[in-house]
Scaffold this active site. Structure first.
Site, PDB file in Angstrom:
ATOM      1  N   SER A 175      -0.046  29.884  42.735  1.00 46.74           N
ATOM      2  CA  SER A 175      -1.382  29.815  43.327  1.00 46.74           C
ATOM      3  C   SER A 175      -2.056  31.170  43.482  1.00 46.74           C
ATOM      4  CB  SER A 175      -1.311  29.135  44.689  1.00 46.74           C
ATOM      5  OG  SER A 175      -0.404  29.807  45.539  1.00 46.74           O
ATOM      6  N   HIS A 203      -2.091  23.509  41.242  1.00 46.51           N
ATOM      7  CA  HIS A 203      -3.072  24.210  40.404  1.00 46.51           C
ATOM      8  C   HIS A 203      -2.904  23.917  38.922  1.00 46.51           C
ATOM      9  CE1 HIS A 203      -4.513  26.457  43.864  1.00 46.51           C
ATOM     10  NE2 HIS A 203      -3.247  26.508  44.234  1.00 46.51           N
ATOM     11  N   LYS A 234      -8.205  20.004  44.780  1.00 45.81           N
ATOM     12  CA  LYS A 234      -8.553  21.156  43.959  1.00 45.81           C
ATOM     13  C   LYS A 234      -9.311  20.644  42.719  1.00 45.81           C
ATOM     14  CE  LYS A 234      -4.553  23.520  45.958  1.00 45.81           C
ATOM     15  NZ  LYS A 234      -5.058  23.520  47.279  1.00 45.81           N
TER      16      LYS A 234
HETATM   17  C1  LIG Z   1       0.590  25.762  45.250  1.00 46.92           C
HETATM   18  C2  LIG Z   1      -0.022  25.016  46.396  1.00 46.92           C
HETATM   19  N1  LIG Z   1       0.629  23.970  46.892  1.00 46.92           N
HETATM   20  C3  LIG Z   1       0.129  23.259  47.914  1.00 46.92           C
HETATM   21  C4  LIG Z   1      -1.071  23.582  48.497  1.00 46.92           C
HETATM   22  C5  LIG Z   1      -1.573  22.799  49.653  1.00 46.92           C
HETATM   23  O1  LIG Z   1      -2.488  21.842  49.229  1.00 46.92           O
HETATM   24  P1  LIG Z   1      -3.586  21.268  50.225  1.00 46.92           P
HETATM   25  O2  LIG Z   1      -4.683  22.259  50.255  1.00 46.92           O
HETATM   26  O3  LIG Z   1      -3.965  19.961  49.645  1.00 46.92           O
HETATM   27  O4  LIG Z   1      -2.917  21.132  51.560  1.00 46.92           O
HETATM   28  C6  LIG Z   1      -1.802  24.644  48.003  1.00 46.92           C
HETATM   29  C7  LIG Z   1      -3.107  24.964  48.620  1.00 46.92           C
HETATM   30  O5  LIG Z   1      -3.672  25.962  48.556  1.00 46.92           O
HETATM   31  C8  LIG Z   1      -1.262  25.394  46.930  1.00 46.92           C
HETATM   32  O6  LIG Z   1      -1.916  26.459  46.444  1.00 46.92           O
END
Ligand SMILES: Cc1ncc(COP(=O)(O)O)c(C=O)c1O
Length: 409
Positions: A175, A203, A234
């Site tokens: 991320s 992502h 996203k």
């Molecule tokens: C790699 C990754 N996993 C999980 C999440 C969490 O997702 P959510 O925003 O739906 O809670 C994010 C959020 O930024 C992320 O970047």
């Protein structure tokens, strides 16, 4: 704990956070704290969050089913619209089942903790998202942290811990770095040692792989990875998340994943919006192609400005600065110049690797991306940062070498 003292300490480290006010939807251009800017840090990668069909689907769903789901899905919350989205997601990801969660954070928390019990070991990449780290903390298993994308280190740790059961967990697309995990190698090592594999495609979903089916699909591993977590907030422009897996694992998670069991189901408008977004993604694969082309264009423009975009091969492009205060100064100067690219600092990224995290959208134009790279180049100069002479990866490496290899949960 004295709250003001702690806030002062955070400020003295250059790590204070505040929320900026955006007027209007998450489009390629927004008004930020009253100033028009190009938005270059939103995860609305495909521009679906405000697509007319997604809006209409959400509005209709609120008229048909109401706004709230009323309870946990196991109490009264599973509605037909939830089931429909789960079936569509399972088909999209090539798995038997998909199980909705309230968010990506909750999905990782629930899945990791449910799959890693007492006596197990969770092997986790050092740059995994905070929700995975928190899932490790919640699990009754021990946690072993392997160096970023380092399959040899993972293999060594498995030997050292003598683990006979547990989980290997990794982001698919990282991320904060935009690089992709070596999924085939990780899966080989995991399965050869009797470990399950969880890949977080927050992502990757909608962004990489054939038709945006993710990094797992891109590697030809659909159906082989034990659990693929994907998010709806996203590229899919809505909110929530899912775990794609086989039917047995879905049944197990339904019975054991605490963040699924003890939390209210996703609101129907949000679910219907995601259904519409997924339909659009499947009908119009060109959105994904445009996103990937835009990402390549931005990386090229930044390279022309002298920036090293580290190992990014995706729509997430980090400009690693190192020092938190300098990263923040570049961010502010870029906003003055009309580009919003949020600075990301510890603890979101390791100490000494503060950065601007640029996120491309399919709805950006090539001209906007070219101008943005120039604006950021000027902002870096204003902040006294010389991209070409910096050694970002050296700083990153040093920071990660200092991380403990094995952490008690
Ligand atoms: C790699 C990754 N996993 C999980 C999440 C969490 O997702 P959510 O925003 O739906 O809670 C994010 C959020 O930024 C992320 O970047």
């Amino acid at each position: 704990m004295d709250l003001q003292e702690r806030l002062d300490e955070i400020a003295s480290l250059g790590l204070s956070r505040r929320m900026r006010l955006v007027t209007g939807p998450q489009g390629p251009r927004v008004v930020l704290d009253g100033r028009p800017v190009l938005l270059l840090c939103s995860n609305n990668y495909l521009g679906l969050a405000d697509h007319p069909r997604v809006r209409e689907a959400a509005a209709e769903a609120s008229m048909r089913w109401g706004v709230g789901a009323g309870a946990s899905r196991l109490v009264s919350g599973t509605m037909t619209v939830h089931r429909r989205l789960e079936e569509s997601l399972a088909a999209f990801k090539g798995t038997e089942s998909a199980l909705l969660f309230g968010s990506g954070y909750l999905a990782n928390l629930g899945v990791v903790a449910a799959l890693a019990g007492e006596g197990d070991v969770v092997f986790s990449d050092e740059l995994n998202h905070a929700s995975i780290i928190d899932g490790c903390r919640l699990a009754r298993a021990r946690t072993a942290v392997y160096r970023h994308n380092d399959v040899e280190h993972l293999t060594w740790l498995i030997e050292q811990t003598g683990a006979r059961s547990g989980v290997v967990v990794t982001d698919g697309v990282f991320s904060m770095d935009g690089d992709v995990a070596p999924l085939a190698e990780l899966l080989d090592v995991a399965h050869a040692n009797g470990l399950r594999m969880v890949v977080d495609e927050a992502h990757g979903t909608g962004c990489v792989g054939p038709g945006g089916r993710g990094a797992v699909a891109d590697t030809g591993l659909e159906g082989d990875v034990d659990v693929v977590v994907g998010t709806l907030g996203k590229a899919l422009g809505s909110y929530g998340a899912f775990a794609a897996c086989n039917a047995k694992t879905a049944e197990y998670l339904t019975n054991t994943a605490r963040s699924l069991i003890f939390s209210t189901a996703l609101p129907p408008p949000v679910v219907a919006g995601a259904v519409a977004a997924l339909e659009l993604l499947i009908e119009q694969p060109r959105r994904v192609e445009k996103l990937q082309a835009n990402a390549g264009a931005l990386r090229d423009e930044l390279a022309r400005e002298g920036f090293d975009v580290a190992g990014s091969t995706t729509q997430i492009v980090p400009l690693i600065v190192g020092d938190a205060t300098t990263a923040m100064a570049i961010c502010e100067a870029a906003i003055e110049g009309g580009v919003f690219a949020q600075a990301i600092r510890p603890p979101t990224v390791p100490e000494g690797t503060s950065r601007l995290r640029l996120a491309v959208m399919a709805s950006h134009t090539k001209a906007e991306l070219r101008d943005a790279a120039r604006t950021i180049g000027r902002a870096a100069m204003t902040a006294g940062f010389r991209p070409a002479t910096a050694a970002p990866m050296a700083a990153a490496q040093q920071a990660t070498d200092e991380w403990p290899a094995i952490r008690a949960a």
